[in-house]
Design a protein around this motif. Structure first.
Motif, PDB file in Angstrom:
ATOM      1  N   VAL B 129       0.845  -1.201   0.000  1.00  0.00           N
ATOM      2  CA  VAL B 129       0.000   0.000   0.000  1.00  0.00           C
ATOM      3  C   VAL B 129       0.877   1.248   0.000  1.00  0.00           C
ATOM      4  CG1 VAL B 129      -1.690   1.339   1.339  1.00  0.00           C
ATOM      5  CG2 VAL B 129      -1.953  -1.148   1.126  1.00  0.00           C
ATOM      6  N   ILE B 132       2.830   1.604  -3.484  1.00  0.00           N
ATOM      7  CA  ILE B 132       2.060   1.825  -4.716  1.00  0.00           C
ATOM      8  C   ILE B 132       1.249   3.118  -4.630  1.00  0.00           C
ATOM      9  CG2 ILE B 132      -0.155   0.674  -4.219  1.00  0.00           C
ATOM     10  CD1 ILE B 132       1.851  -0.027  -7.381  1.00  0.00           C
ATOM     11  N   TRP B 133       1.038   3.628  -3.411  1.00  0.00           N
ATOM     12  CA  TRP B 133       0.136   4.769  -3.202  1.00  0.00           C
ATOM     13  C   TRP B 133       0.471   5.949  -4.134  1.00  0.00           C
ATOM     14  CZ3 TRP B 133      -4.223   4.679  -0.308  1.00  0.00           C
ATOM     15  CH2 TRP B 133      -4.864   5.900  -0.102  1.00  0.00           C
ATOM     16  N   GLY B 134       1.747   6.283  -4.236  1.00  0.00           N
ATOM     17  CA  GLY B 134       2.157   7.420  -5.058  1.00  0.00           C
ATOM     18  C   GLY B 134       1.958   7.197  -6.544  1.00  0.00           C
ATOM     19  N   ARG B 135       1.742   5.963  -6.949  1.00  0.00           N
ATOM     20  CA  ARG B 135       1.516   5.667  -8.368  1.00  0.00           C
ATOM     21  C   ARG B 135       0.029   5.639  -8.725  1.00  0.00           C
ATOM     22  NH1 ARG B 135       4.812   0.569 -10.184  1.00  0.00           N
ATOM     23  NH2 ARG B 135       3.876   1.205 -12.165  1.00  0.00           N
ATOM     24  N   VAL B 136      -0.811   5.741  -7.709  1.00  0.00           N
ATOM     25  CA  VAL B 136      -2.258   5.796  -7.969  1.00  0.00           C
ATOM     26  C   VAL B 136      -2.614   7.263  -8.114  1.00  0.00           C
ATOM     27  CG1 VAL B 136      -4.539   5.132  -7.133  1.00  0.00           C
ATOM     28  CG2 VAL B 136      -2.561   3.722  -6.584  1.00  0.00           C
TER      29      VAL B 136
END
Lengths: 130, 139
Positions: B129, B132-136
């Motif tokens: 989480v 990947i958060w910055g890529r969402v």
């Protein structure tokens, strides 16, 4: 990634973290006993992992990846998908309260959300360029 | 396809195979009067399917397909990515053998193996989480 997908995927990531934490607490309790009450968390674990995480992530990615329309608005009637997103999550929260009637209302809301999402997404399922 | 994604998908396929194999054993148990201990595989069957296969495939494909974070770190922190892979899979494998063994041999080391499995999987989940958060994001 369109804004609605960002919201859906981020919500699903939060549910993944919470769902796995609850699952981890239950697995710990299975190995080294802490409290019998931890077993009450099982429905939350299942709801968060299946509906909150997997289903919502798939919906979010589908909204992003499925072919767009060739003419604006390229994502079509997005308000339907936004309402579906809101209803799906409110439904999930109601189910998580774990009260008989609220579970029923929550499930109905989730069903209506999926109906709305299907109605929204169906016309986008077409060959590229159409 | 990035190396990490290939590892996730290949491992995911292994869990998919294993879980369906367990599914067959579980259904066969009453028909062929197999040992009742076979039922200790039931939670492993579900978790190999939902975590080992579905969640792992999602993690692998997200690493590959989600919007790039930046020119310097297009796929986020790779070390964290590999830590997710290692923690998730060691945690799952530990569960795969420790859970049935713990039911058959309680009061043993297998209880603590389950604790370790739980911690590893939770760490993997939150690391994913976080990473990947910055890529969402919107392009």
């Amino acid at each position: 990634m369109p804004r609605l997908s960002v919201w859906m995927v981020r919500f699903s990531l939060i549910y993944l973290g919470i769902g796995m934490t609850i699952g981890g607490m239950m697995l710990w309790n299975k190995g080294i006993f802490i409290s019998v009450d931890l077993w009450r968390l099982l429905p939350y674990h299942i709801e968060l992992m299946l509906f909150g995480w997997v289903m919502q992530l798939v919906m979010g990615v589908a909204f992003w990846i499925v072919p767009r329309y060739t003419t604006p608005p390229r994502y079509g009637k997005t308000h339907r998908a936004w309402i579906a997103f809101a209803m799906f999550n409110i439904g999930l929260w109601l189910v998580l309260i774990q009260h008989t009637w609220l579970i029923l209302v929550g499930r109905v809301l989730m069903l209506l959300a999926v109906v709305l999402f299907v109605v929204y997404l169906f016309p986008r399922l077409k060959p590229y360029g159409e | 396809m990035p190396t990490l994604t290939r590892y996730h998908i290949k491992m995911g396929l292994m869990y998919f195979l294993l879980s369906l194999f367990m599914g067959v054993i579980l259904v066969a148990q009453p028909i062929f009067n197999l040992s009742i201990d076979v039922w200790t595989l039931r939670p492993v069957f579900f978790h190999f399917l939902v975590v080992g296969w579905i969640t792992q495939i999602i993690i692998g494909v997200a690493h590959w397909m989600f919007p790039k974070r930046s020119k310097e770190q297009p796929r986020g922190n790779l070390v964290l990515g590999w830590m997710v892979f290692i923690c998730l899979n060691i945690g799952l494998v530990f569960r795969g053998f420790a859970e049935p063994l713990f039911f058959i041999y309680p009061e043993s080391i297998w209880g603590w193996t389950l604790v370790l499995s739980a911690v590893l999987q939770v760490v993997a989940g939150w690391l994913f989480v976080f990473n990947i958060w910055g890529r969402v994001k919107e392009r």
